[in-house]
Design a protein around this motif. Structure first.
Motif, PDB file in Angstrom:
ATOM      1  N   LYS A 136      49.312  36.954  38.197  1.00  0.00           N
ATOM      2  CA  LYS A 136      48.801  35.657  38.659  1.00  0.00           C
ATOM      3  C   LYS A 136      49.821  34.968  39.565  1.00  0.00           C
ATOM      4  CE  LYS A 136      46.813  31.370  36.899  1.00  0.00           C
ATOM      5  NZ  LYS A 136      46.437  30.621  35.697  1.00  0.00           N
ATOM      6  N   GLU A 137      51.094  35.009  39.170  1.00  0.00           N
ATOM      7  CA  GLU A 137      52.145  34.386  39.979  1.00  0.00           C
ATOM      8  C   GLU A 137      52.322  35.111  41.304  1.00  0.00           C
ATOM      9  OE1 GLU A 137      54.927  32.905  36.265  1.00  0.00           O
ATOM     10  OE2 GLU A 137      55.235  34.883  37.154  1.00  0.00           O
ATOM     11  N   ALA A 138      52.316  36.429  41.268  1.00  0.00           N
ATOM     12  CA  ALA A 138      52.469  37.207  42.498  1.00  0.00           C
ATOM     13  C   ALA A 138      51.294  36.954  43.434  1.00  0.00           C
ATOM     14  CB  ALA A 138      52.589  38.690  42.187  1.00  0.00           C
ATOM     15  N   ALA A 139      50.088  36.873  42.892  1.00  0.00           N
ATOM     16  CA  ALA A 139      48.910  36.589  43.714  1.00  0.00           C
ATOM     17  C   ALA A 139      49.045  35.218  44.359  1.00  0.00           C
ATOM     18  CB  ALA A 139      47.639  36.666  42.871  1.00  0.00           C
ATOM     19  N   ALA A 140      49.580  34.247  43.625  1.00  0.00           N
ATOM     20  CA  ALA A 140      49.776  32.907  44.183  1.00  0.00           C
ATOM     21  C   ALA A 140      50.826  32.924  45.293  1.00  0.00           C
ATOM     22  CB  ALA A 140      50.187  31.933  43.078  1.00  0.00           C
ATOM     23  N   VAL A 141      51.915  33.670  45.081  1.00  0.00           N
ATOM     24  CA  VAL A 141      52.961  33.761  46.110  1.00  0.00           C
ATOM     25  C   VAL A 141      52.395  34.362  47.388  1.00  0.00           C
ATOM     26  CG1 VAL A 141      55.094  34.957  46.740  1.00  0.00           C
ATOM     27  CG2 VAL A 141      54.902  33.875  44.499  1.00  0.00           C
ATOM     28  N   LEU A 142      51.589  35.409  47.241  1.00  0.00           N
ATOM     29  CA  LEU A 142      51.031  36.101  48.402  1.00  0.00           C
ATOM     30  C   LEU A 142      49.769  35.429  48.938  1.00  0.00           C
ATOM     31  CD1 LEU A 142      51.522  39.776  47.174  1.00  0.00           C
ATOM     32  CD2 LEU A 142      52.932  38.507  48.800  1.00  0.00           C
ATOM     33  N   ASP A 143      49.271  34.436  48.194  1.00  0.00           N
ATOM     34  CA  ASP A 143      48.073  33.688  48.581  1.00  0.00           C
ATOM     35  C   ASP A 143      46.869  34.614  48.737  1.00  0.00           C
ATOM     36  OD1 ASP A 143      46.709  31.336  49.086  1.00  0.00           O
ATOM     37  OD2 ASP A 143      47.059  31.428  51.251  1.00  0.00           O
ATOM     38  N   ILE A 144      46.673  35.453  47.700  1.00  0.00           N
ATOM     39  CA  ILE A 144      45.552  36.389  47.683  1.00  0.00           C
ATOM     40  C   ILE A 144      44.902  36.342  46.301  1.00  0.00           C
ATOM     41  CG2 ILE A 144      46.475  37.967  49.439  1.00  0.00           C
ATOM     42  CD1 ILE A 144      47.484  39.770  47.170  1.00  0.00           C
ATOM     43  N   PRO A 145      43.639  36.782  46.193  1.00  0.00           N
ATOM     44  CA  PRO A 145      43.002  36.843  44.865  1.00  0.00           C
ATOM     45  C   PRO A 145      43.679  37.886  43.977  1.00  0.00           C
ATOM     46  CG  PRO A 145      41.369  37.042  46.632  1.00  0.00           C
ATOM     47  CD  PRO A 145      42.724  37.128  47.268  1.00  0.00           C
ATOM     48  N   MET A 146      43.545  37.712  42.665  1.00  0.00           N
ATOM     49  CA  MET A 146      44.144  38.639  41.702  1.00  0.00           C
ATOM     50  C   MET A 146      43.645  40.067  41.907  1.00  0.00           C
ATOM     51  SD  MET A 146      46.088  37.574  38.910  1.00  0.00           S
ATOM     52  CE  MET A 146      45.342  38.268  37.456  1.00  0.00           C
ATOM     53  N   GLY A 147      42.359  40.228  42.185  1.00  0.00           N
ATOM     54  CA  GLY A 147      41.802  41.556  42.389  1.00  0.00           C
ATOM     55  C   GLY A 147      42.442  42.260  43.574  1.00  0.00           C
ATOM     56  N   THR A 148      42.705  41.507  44.626  1.00  0.00           N
ATOM     57  CA  THR A 148      43.358  42.072  45.811  1.00  0.00           C
ATOM     58  C   THR A 148      44.782  42.499  45.474  1.00  0.00           C
ATOM     59  OG1 THR A 148      42.011  40.669  47.236  1.00  0.00           O
ATOM     60  CG2 THR A 148      43.992  41.623  48.216  1.00  0.00           C
ATOM     61  N   LEU A 149      45.488  41.656  44.723  1.00  0.00           N
ATOM     62  CA  LEU A 149      46.843  42.006  44.306  1.00  0.00           C
ATOM     63  C   LEU A 149      46.824  43.276  43.472  1.00  0.00           C
ATOM     64  CD1 LEU A 149      49.919  41.265  43.975  1.00  0.00           C
ATOM     65  CD2 LEU A 149      49.216  40.384  41.752  1.00  0.00           C
ATOM     66  N   THR A 150      45.921  43.340  42.504  1.00  0.00           N
ATOM     67  CA  THR A 150      45.822  44.515  41.637  1.00  0.00           C
ATOM     68  C   THR A 150      45.552  45.765  42.451  1.00  0.00           C
ATOM     69  OG1 THR A 150      45.010  43.114  39.850  1.00  0.00           O
ATOM     70  CG2 THR A 150      44.638  45.479  39.627  1.00  0.00           C
ATOM     71  N   SER A 151      44.650  45.669  43.401  1.00  0.00           N
ATOM     72  CA  SER A 151      44.320  46.812  44.255  1.00  0.00           C
ATOM     73  C   SER A 151      45.531  47.258  45.064  1.00  0.00           C
ATOM     74  CB  SER A 151      43.165  46.423  45.176  1.00  0.00           C
ATOM     75  OG  SER A 151      42.903  47.443  46.093  1.00  0.00           O
ATOM     76  N   ARG A 152      46.239  46.294  45.670  1.00  0.00           N
ATOM     77  CA  ARG A 152      47.425  46.631  46.457  1.00  0.00           C
ATOM     78  C   ARG A 152      48.510  47.240  45.577  1.00  0.00           C
ATOM     79  NH1 ARG A 152      48.080  41.310  50.389  1.00  0.00           N
ATOM     80  NH2 ARG A 152      46.139  41.639  51.551  1.00  0.00           N
ATOM     81  N   LEU A 153      48.643  46.704  44.381  1.00  0.00           N
ATOM     82  CA  LEU A 153      49.662  47.206  43.470  1.00  0.00           C
ATOM     83  C   LEU A 153      49.346  48.629  43.020  1.00  0.00           C
ATOM     84  CD1 LEU A 153      52.252  46.464  42.004  1.00  0.00           C
ATOM     85  CD2 LEU A 153      50.865  45.521  40.170  1.00  0.00           C
ATOM     86  N   VAL A 154      48.091  48.902  42.697  1.00  0.00           N
ATOM     87  CA  VAL A 154      47.693  50.248  42.271  1.00  0.00           C
ATOM     88  C   VAL A 154      47.918  51.245  43.407  1.00  0.00           C
ATOM     89  CG1 VAL A 154      45.697  51.673  41.658  1.00  0.00           C
ATOM     90  CG2 VAL A 154      46.099  49.516  40.479  1.00  0.00           C
ATOM     91  N   ARG A 155      47.468  50.880  44.614  1.00  0.00           N
ATOM     92  CA  ARG A 155      47.653  51.782  45.754  1.00  0.00           C
ATOM     93  C   ARG A 155      49.132  51.959  46.079  1.00  0.00           C
ATOM     94  NH1 ARG A 155      43.622  48.523  48.167  1.00  0.00           N
ATOM     95  NH2 ARG A 155      45.188  47.846  49.646  1.00  0.00           N
ATOM     96  N   GLY A 156      49.893  50.861  46.034  1.00  0.00           N
ATOM     97  CA  GLY A 156      51.322  50.931  46.333  1.00  0.00           C
ATOM     98  C   GLY A 156      52.083  51.760  45.320  1.00  0.00           C
ATOM     99  N   ARG A 157      51.767  51.572  44.043  1.00  0.00           N
ATOM    100  CA  ARG A 157      52.426  52.335  42.986  1.00  0.00           C
ATOM    101  C   ARG A 157      52.101  53.820  43.132  1.00  0.00           C
ATOM    102  NH1 ARG A 157      51.572  50.213  37.011  1.00  0.00           N
ATOM    103  NH2 ARG A 157      51.563  48.383  38.316  1.00  0.00           N
ATOM    104  N   ALA A 158      50.834  54.132  43.389  1.00  0.00           N
ATOM    105  CA  ALA A 158      50.433  55.536  43.545  1.00  0.00           C
ATOM    106  C   ALA A 158      51.127  56.168  44.753  1.00  0.00           C
ATOM    107  CB  ALA A 158      48.919  55.645  43.685  1.00  0.00           C
ATOM    108  N   ALA A 159      51.161  55.445  45.866  1.00  0.00           N
ATOM    109  CA  ALA A 159      51.812  55.964  47.074  1.00  0.00           C
ATOM    110  C   ALA A 159      53.309  56.149  46.836  1.00  0.00           C
ATOM    111  CB  ALA A 159      51.566  55.024  48.246  1.00  0.00           C
TER     112      ALA A 159
END
Length: 168
Positions: A136-159
């Protein structure tokens, strides 16, 4: 009372400097640029100190300031002028501790792998996995929805895992 608040603000900001520099390094890929970005973010925070709400998380507030400063800096630079240079070999000459050298090599390998991630994924990974912010805090820092953060995090972690697996 106002003097105490000012001192508290400044001491809290000073205590946050190592984490800010680490986040700046993940954004810039360069130690000198990270130092410059950290300085810009701190200057902006000092100017905008009245807008900081006491009792809230200073780290999230500072990460947002730093990210916005990085966006401003990136927009001001042309893509052709950007260069990413690897750290010089032998930066730790004189340290013959095997564990320390292996740790530095592994950290450098992870840093190079993170540098290959798209900006959006790298920011999400840096804030959540490196800095330990809640989603929630990271999504607020990046000014994006939580779902978008989760998606970016999953893709980033996998990559990142794929790149580290290939490098092993």
């Amino acid at each position: 009372m106002e003097k105490e608040a000012k001192l508290s603000f400044e001491s809290d900001l000073t205590a946050l400097l190592p984490r800010l520099r680490r986040f700046a390094r993940s954004l810039t890929h360069d130690a000198a640029d990270a130092d410059d970005l950290t300085q810009v973010a701190v200057e902006r925070a000092l100017v905008a100190r009245a807008s900081f709400a006491a009792g809230t998380r200073m780290d999230s507030w500072m990460y947002r300031i730093m990210r916005n400063a990085w966006i401003d800096t990136s927009r001001a630079r042309t893509r052709a002028a950007q260069t990413f240079v690897a750290e010089e070999a032998g930066a730790a000459i004189g340290d013959d501790g095997d564990r320390a050298m292996e740790a530095r090599a592994e950290l450098d390998r992870v840093g190079r792998a993170m540098a290959t991630l798209p900006d959006e994924q790298r920011e999400a990974v840096a804030l959540v996995l490196v800095e330990g912010l809640a989603y929630k805090e990271a999504a607020a820092v990046l000014d994006i929805p939580m779902g978008t953060l989760t998606s970016r995090l999953v893709r980033g972690r996998a990559a990142l895992m794929e790149r580290l697996g290939k490098a092993a």
